[in-house]
Design a protein around this motif. Structure first.
Motif, PDB file in Angstrom:
ATOM      1  N   LEU A 139       0.808  -1.219   0.000  1.00  0.00           N
ATOM      2  CA  LEU A 139       0.000   0.000   0.000  1.00  0.00           C
ATOM      3  C   LEU A 139       0.841   1.269   0.000  1.00  0.00           C
ATOM      4  O   LEU A 139       0.358   2.328  -0.394  1.00  0.00           O
ATOM      5  CB  LEU A 139      -0.911   0.023   1.237  1.00  0.00           C
ATOM      6  CG  LEU A 139      -2.009  -1.036   1.312  1.00  0.00           C
ATOM      7  CD1 LEU A 139      -2.660  -1.022   2.692  1.00  0.00           C
ATOM      8  CD2 LEU A 139      -3.054  -0.812   0.234  1.00  0.00           C
ATOM      9  N   GLY A 217      -3.132  -4.941   5.758  1.00  0.00           N
ATOM     10  CA  GLY A 217      -3.801  -3.692   5.431  1.00  0.00           C
ATOM     11  C   GLY A 217      -4.882  -3.313   6.427  1.00  0.00           C
ATOM     12  O   GLY A 217      -5.053  -2.144   6.764  1.00  0.00           O
ATOM     13  N   VAL A 220      -3.272  -1.720   9.382  1.00  0.00           N
ATOM     14  CA  VAL A 220      -2.831  -0.358   9.046  1.00  0.00           C
ATOM     15  C   VAL A 220      -4.019   0.595   9.116  1.00  0.00           C
ATOM     16  O   VAL A 220      -3.930   1.679   9.704  1.00  0.00           O
ATOM     17  CB  VAL A 220      -2.203  -0.312   7.639  1.00  0.00           C
ATOM     18  CG1 VAL A 220      -1.799   1.124   7.288  1.00  0.00           C
ATOM     19  CG2 VAL A 220      -0.991  -1.222   7.552  1.00  0.00           C
ATOM     20  N   ALA A 221      -5.147   0.181   8.538  1.00  0.00           N
ATOM     21  CA  ALA A 221      -6.351   1.017   8.556  1.00  0.00           C
ATOM     22  C   ALA A 221      -6.832   1.254   9.983  1.00  0.00           C
ATOM     23  O   ALA A 221      -7.236   2.369  10.334  1.00  0.00           O
ATOM     24  CB  ALA A 221      -7.451   0.350   7.729  1.00  0.00           C
ATOM     25  N   VAL A 245       2.242   5.202   4.066  1.00  0.00           N
ATOM     26  CA  VAL A 245       0.885   4.929   3.598  1.00  0.00           C
ATOM     27  C   VAL A 245       0.048   6.161   3.908  1.00  0.00           C
ATOM     28  O   VAL A 245       0.017   6.622   5.049  1.00  0.00           O
ATOM     29  CB  VAL A 245       0.277   3.692   4.295  1.00  0.00           C
ATOM     30  CG1 VAL A 245      -1.157   3.473   3.822  1.00  0.00           C
ATOM     31  CG2 VAL A 245       1.120   2.456   4.023  1.00  0.00           C
ATOM     32  N   ILE A 250      -5.502   4.226   2.047  1.00  0.00           N
ATOM     33  CA  ILE A 250      -6.280   3.431   2.988  1.00  0.00           C
ATOM     34  C   ILE A 250      -7.771   3.475   2.659  1.00  0.00           C
ATOM     35  O   ILE A 250      -8.481   2.471   2.763  1.00  0.00           O
ATOM     36  CB  ILE A 250      -6.025   3.904   4.437  1.00  0.00           C
ATOM     37  CG1 ILE A 250      -4.680   3.363   4.913  1.00  0.00           C
ATOM     38  CG2 ILE A 250      -7.123   3.455   5.375  1.00  0.00           C
ATOM     39  CD1 ILE A 250      -4.604   1.841   4.954  1.00  0.00           C
TER      40      ILE A 250
END
Length: 449
Positions: A139, A217, A220-221, A245, A250
């Motif tokens: 990402l 991911g 991360v979000a 990122v 995102i």
């Protein structure tokens, strides 16, 4: 005033393309936002879209390409030469460029990368292609502003000006040591108020949120949402700063994941679009329809096992759809709440606590609906034993369906399987079977057949 795209504008663009009025086309489209250009391109046929991409500046079309549907973008890229694609990539952020290259056939991707004049950019794109697309590495973009802790404020400002030329938006200034390891972040306010001879090591903020290159991911979000971050740095296993990122990456990731989960919940096993061919749509939808077929056949066998009851109490047949529907609805409700909680990392506490909570909720719902069934029976002059059979069956079915809808997603999640798969036909079919079996078994006990 917001720019409006009308049928008249689309027809005008098509006409200018037809007569190859390039000057007027450039003048019209170079002044509008790339997202509007993308919307216009999406209304054109393939040859017209390709014409516009080749005509306009890459600075505009590179952004517009990323706004198009993936399938349409791939078809446009097939009509561009390797050099033309490379020119588009040179105007994109590296993460977007890597996404485009990943869509190309391997041999053509190599030719495109070979045409990129900036060797550093080409290496960055190749590096990004090595990461899983659903991780922080897949990402992230390589563009960022970083400064060394040993620099002075004056030297830092000069270097920041140079780096910022290649960065679309400067969300944060990251501080690294001589080995490129992330040390912290730099406040713009502290930078502006510090003496020109002050070293960055004296003013930077050592506390900085970051993620590892292999972080999923979804995680991360979650971190970016929890701490309201517009960007988050990405480091390797040695703490070396690799990229960042940003919030737009995102948002796109969350949108894609939501679409996948929605399709799974609807019983579609692959990522498909409405305009995909019949074979692709069939492959995505047929497996769950087959599951539903076997579930329906299972229900038939269960009902055959209670044939005597159906002969003696024909009314049971008419209430079978009601029981099956309640089981499916409750199961989908419970699983949807749990799947949403798992996605937002809100499902906490012991399984025993969750069990007690679901049984309590089921009892309240089941008793309420059971009372309504009994009232309905009194109004329609139904036998009390029969009304009680329906009411008690519904109560038991609701409890079982809620437990299945709650714990199946949790178990799937613990085993590394996307729990969204449990919000659709899987839950509905299993609850239908359990619901019908419980209904007839309880009827057998109460009515005595």
């Amino acid at each position: 005033m917001q720019f409006q795209i009308s049928k008249e504008l689309i027809q005008q663009v098509k006409h200018l393309i037809k007569i190859e009025e390039d000057v007027n086309l450039r003048g019209m489209l170079n002044e509008i936002h790339f997202a509007d250009v993308a919307e216009i391109i999406s209304e054109l046929n393939l040859s017209q879209a390709t014409y516009l991409i080749k005509l306009l500046d890459s600075e505009k079309t590179s952004e517009a390409l990323m706004e198009l549907e993936e399938d349409f973008r791939e078809r446009i890229l097939e009509n561009l030469s390797a050099k033309e694609i490379a020119e588009e990539l040179e105007e994109m952020d590296t993460d977007d460029a890597a996404d485009v290259v990943a869509e190309l056939p391997e041999e053509r991707a190599e030719k495109v990368i070979a045409e990129i004049e900036d060797e550093k950019r080409a290496e960055d794109i190749k590096e990004l292609l090595t990461y899983d697309e659903d991780t922080a590495g897949g990402l992230m973009a390589k563009e960022l502003v970083k400064v060394k802790e040993t620099w002075t404020v004056a030297g830092c400002v000069r270097e920041m000006r140079r780096q910022a030329e290649n960065v679309t938006r400067v969300h944060s200034i990251y501080v690294v040591d001589k080995e490129e390891k992330l040390k912290g972040r730099l406040s713009l306010k502290d930078l502006l108020t510090a003496s020109a001879k002050t070293h960055i090591s004296e003013v930077y903020i050592p506390k900085v949120d970051y993620v590892d290159v292999d972080t999923e991911g979804e995680e991360v979000a979650r971190i970016m949402q929890k701490y309201d971050l517009e960007a988050i740095p990405v480091v390797d296993h040695d703490g070396i700063l690799l990229g960042r990122v940003t919030i737009d990456d995102i948002v796109d990731f969350i949108k894609d994941e939501a679409e996948k989960d929605y399709q799974l919940a609807a019983g579609i096993s692959q990522d498909v679009e409405a305009d995909d061919n019949v074979w692709e749509l069939t492959r995505a939808r047929l497996p769950w329809l087959i599951l539903g077929l076997f579930g329906g056949l299972g229900s038939v066998f269960i009902m055959e096992g209670f044939e005597e009851a159906l002969n003696k109490y024909k009314e049971l047949f008419f209430f079978t759809p009601l029981i099956a529907a309640m089981a499916g609805n409750v199961g989908v409700q419970s699983s949807a709440i749990i799947v949403q909680g798992l996605a937002n990392d809100n499902v906490r506490g012991s399984l025993l606590t969750r069990l007690v909570k679901e049984i309590s909720l089921s009892l309240i719902s089941g008793v309420t609906l059971g009372i309504l069934v009994i009232i309905f029976g009194l109004i329609t002059q139904m036998e009390m034993n029969f009304s009680l059979t329906i009411a008690i069956s519904m109560l038991c079915v609701i409890i079982v369906a809620a437990l299945i809808g709650t714990f199946v997603p949790i178990i799937l999640n613990k085993r590394g399987i996307d729990p969204a798969i449990a919000t659709g036909p899987f839950i509905t079919t299993s609850n239908d079977i359990f619901g019908i079996f419980l209904f007839f078994y309880i009827a057998k006990v109460i009515l005595g057949f």
